[in-house]
Write a protein that holds these residues in place. Structure first.
Motif, PDB file in Angstrom:
ATOM      1  N   ASP A  65       0.840  -1.203   0.000  1.00  0.00           N
ATOM      2  CA  ASP A  65       0.000   0.000   0.000  1.00  0.00           C
ATOM      3  C   ASP A  65       0.877   1.256   0.000  1.00  0.00           C
ATOM      4  O   ASP A  65       0.589   2.220  -0.710  1.00  0.00           O
ATOM      5  N   ILE A  69       0.954   4.210  -2.863  1.00  0.00           N
ATOM      6  CA  ILE A  69       0.748   5.625  -2.535  1.00  0.00           C
ATOM      7  C   ILE A  69       1.956   6.438  -2.985  1.00  0.00           C
ATOM      8  O   ILE A  69       1.814   7.534  -3.530  1.00  0.00           O
ATOM      9  N   PRO A 109      -4.034   9.807  -2.347  1.00  0.00           N
ATOM     10  CA  PRO A 109      -4.501   9.306  -1.050  1.00  0.00           C
ATOM     11  C   PRO A 109      -4.111  10.267   0.074  1.00  0.00           C
ATOM     12  O   PRO A 109      -3.109  10.972  -0.026  1.00  0.00           O
TER      13      PRO A 109
END
Length: 149
Positions: A65, A69, A109
């Motif tokens: 993750d 990002i 994000p």
């Protein structure tokens, strides 16, 4: 040596909730006045658990993750609009909050403002590079483009 509990991330020292031993002068003159740490005691161990649980809820869960990002942040510059004079000098400076909000507004994000590190204060119109620590193993180098409002 002073035994302290970090309440904020200190580059080169540790993350919130870490118990560290530092020299008395560093604790008394830098960490304590800025609110970056509190004195360690047996009763403060409960506080450590609360700080660590809050940090876990804010952190990015996995390495994959964090890499995703990082790729989305590095793909395009973050544009920050600020008031500036005729010479291109800003009225004030661009803060970590401004950068985090501009990144979120651009569709990236959400990033924590405490993870953004600005090397030199941004006080002029132009392009600048900032570091965003997304995960202990992953950092993103983000281009910030400051434009006059």
């Amino acid at each position: 040596m002073a035994k302290l509990i970090l309440t904020h991330e200190v580059t080169g020292l540790g993350a919130p909730g870490d118990v560290v031993d530092v020299k008395d002068g560093f604790a008394r003159n830098y960490l304590m006045p800025r609110g970056l740490a509190t004195v360690w005691s047996k009763g403060a161990e409960k506080q450590v658990a609360v700080i660590r649980s809050a940090r876990k809820s804010r952190e990015i869960a996995t390495l994959e993750d964090a890499k995703a990002i990082r790729d989305s942040l590095q793909s395009k510059p973050v544009v920050v609009t600020a008031k500036a004079g005729a010479s291109g000098r800003l009225f004030g400076a661009v803060t970590t909050t401004d950068i985090a909000e501009a990144a979120a507004a651009a569709g990236a994000p959400a990033i924590d403002k405490r993870k953004v590190e600005i090397g030199q204060p941004i006080k002029a119109v132009g392009e600048f590079t900032v570091l965003v620590r997304l995960h202990p193993e992953v950092s993103a180098t983000v281009t910030v483009k400051v434009v006059a409002a």
